[in-house]
Design a protein around this motif. Structure first.
Motif, PDB file in Angstrom:
ATOM      1  N   ASP A   1       1.833   8.915   3.726  1.00  0.00           N
ATOM      2  CA  ASP A   1       2.748   9.001   2.586  1.00  0.00           C
ATOM      3  C   ASP A   1       3.948   9.850   2.995  1.00  0.00           C
TER       4      ASP A   1
ATOM      5  N   ASP B   1      -0.368  11.911   7.285  1.00  0.00           N
ATOM      6  CA  ASP B   1      -1.619  11.352   6.780  1.00  0.00           C
ATOM      7  C   ASP B   1      -2.025  12.176   5.568  1.00  0.00           C
ATOM      8  N   CYS B   2      -2.267  11.513   4.449  1.00  0.00           N
ATOM      9  CA  CYS B   2      -2.619  12.212   3.211  1.00  0.00           C
ATOM     10  C   CYS B   2      -3.988  11.795   2.674  1.00  0.00           C
ATOM     11  N   SER B   3      -4.840  11.277   3.529  1.00  0.00           N
ATOM     12  CA  SER B   3      -6.202  10.944   3.099  1.00  0.00           C
ATOM     13  C   SER B   3      -6.910  12.238   2.710  1.00  0.00           C
TER      14      SER B   3
ATOM     15  N   ALA C   1       0.833  -1.216   0.000  1.00  0.00           N
ATOM     16  CA  ALA C   1       0.000   0.000   0.000  1.00  0.00           C
ATOM     17  C   ALA C   1       0.864   1.262   0.000  1.00  0.00           C
TER      18      ALA C   1
ATOM     19  N   GLU D   1      -4.030   6.997   5.265  1.00  0.00           N
ATOM     20  CA  GLU D   1      -3.312   6.969   3.987  1.00  0.00           C
ATOM     21  C   GLU D   1      -1.959   7.677   4.094  1.00  0.00           C
TER      22      GLU D   1
ATOM     23  N   ARG E   1       1.085   4.066  -3.071  1.00  0.00           N
ATOM     24  CA  ARG E   1       0.754   5.475  -2.781  1.00  0.00           C
ATOM     25  C   ARG E   1       1.948   6.374  -3.105  1.00  0.00           C
TER      26      ARG E   1
ATOM     27  N   GLU F   1      -2.420   3.700   8.761  1.00  0.00           N
ATOM     28  CA  GLU F   1      -3.112   3.111   7.612  1.00  0.00           C
ATOM     29  C   GLU F   1      -4.453   2.503   8.040  1.00  0.00           C
TER      30      GLU F   1
END
Length: 190
Positions: free
Chosen positions: A66, A81-83, A21, A64, A25, A59
């Motif tokens: 990155d 967190d890049c959600s 994952a 998310e 990403r 995660e």
């Protein structure tokens, strides 16, 4: 979420799934980490099982994570967190333990500061939140608690941010407040 007192190690299957994952990403969002190589990031992660566990917590709660930078002085890679929206698995929490304890009824399930500590991560600072927003538009429908300066917290408040009307805003609220659309974003240095 795993028990904070557990060994904080991932199984080989969890590691493989997480690396898959993270790599996907990383490759999909090269604008967030121009000039960095996944192989070097993965090698750093493989050498630090505790940090890998924390990334897995990020995660698992919808963050998310990155890579958004590299500290040349320390050699650490910086993850945020890049959600697109505030992580769902960390929503509807008040700011910290003091705020949680102050609520007499309708208490949220947890606080942002306590959850971050259990995950082994830090809340984004105001500065980091602005850095994140330079990488895209985040929190267009949600809001995110950010690390609050002691002088603001001492007066009962806490800070949060969002992106509306093409601008990034930092607001204040009572630290004991919580909303289904407000969570927190984390940073982790590896």
């Amino acid at each position: 979420m795993k028990d904070a007192g557990s060994k904080k190690k991932l199984s080989s299957e969890q590691r493989e799934e997480l690396f898959k994952a993270l790599k996907a990403r990383f490759e999909k969002n090269m604008n967030r980490h121009i000039g960095l190589e996944w192989a070097k990031v993965q090698a750093k992660l493989e050498a630090n099982a505790g940090k890998l566990w924390s990334l897995n917590e990020m995660e698992d709660t919808g963050g998310e994570p990155d890579v958004v930078g590299h500290d040349k002085k320390t050699g650490e890679y910086i993850f945020f967190d890049c959600s697109p929206e505030s992580p769902k698995g960390r929503a509807a929490v008040c700011y910290d333990r003091e705020a949680l304890d102050s609520r007499k009824e309708h208490k949220p399930r947890d606080s942002a500061v306590d959850m971050a500590e259990a995950m082994g991560v830090e809340l984004l600072t105001e500065e980091q939140y602005h850095e994140l927003q330079k990488l895209g538009e985040f929190d267009k429908k949600t809001t995110t608690w950010v690390k609050t300066p002691a002088d603001v917290r001492k007066l009962g408040g806490a800070l949060f941010g969002d992106c509306r009307f093409g601008r990034v805003f930092i607001y204040h609220n009572g630290a004991q407040s919580y909303y289904s659309a407000r969570g927190f974003r984390a940073s982790l240095r590896v």
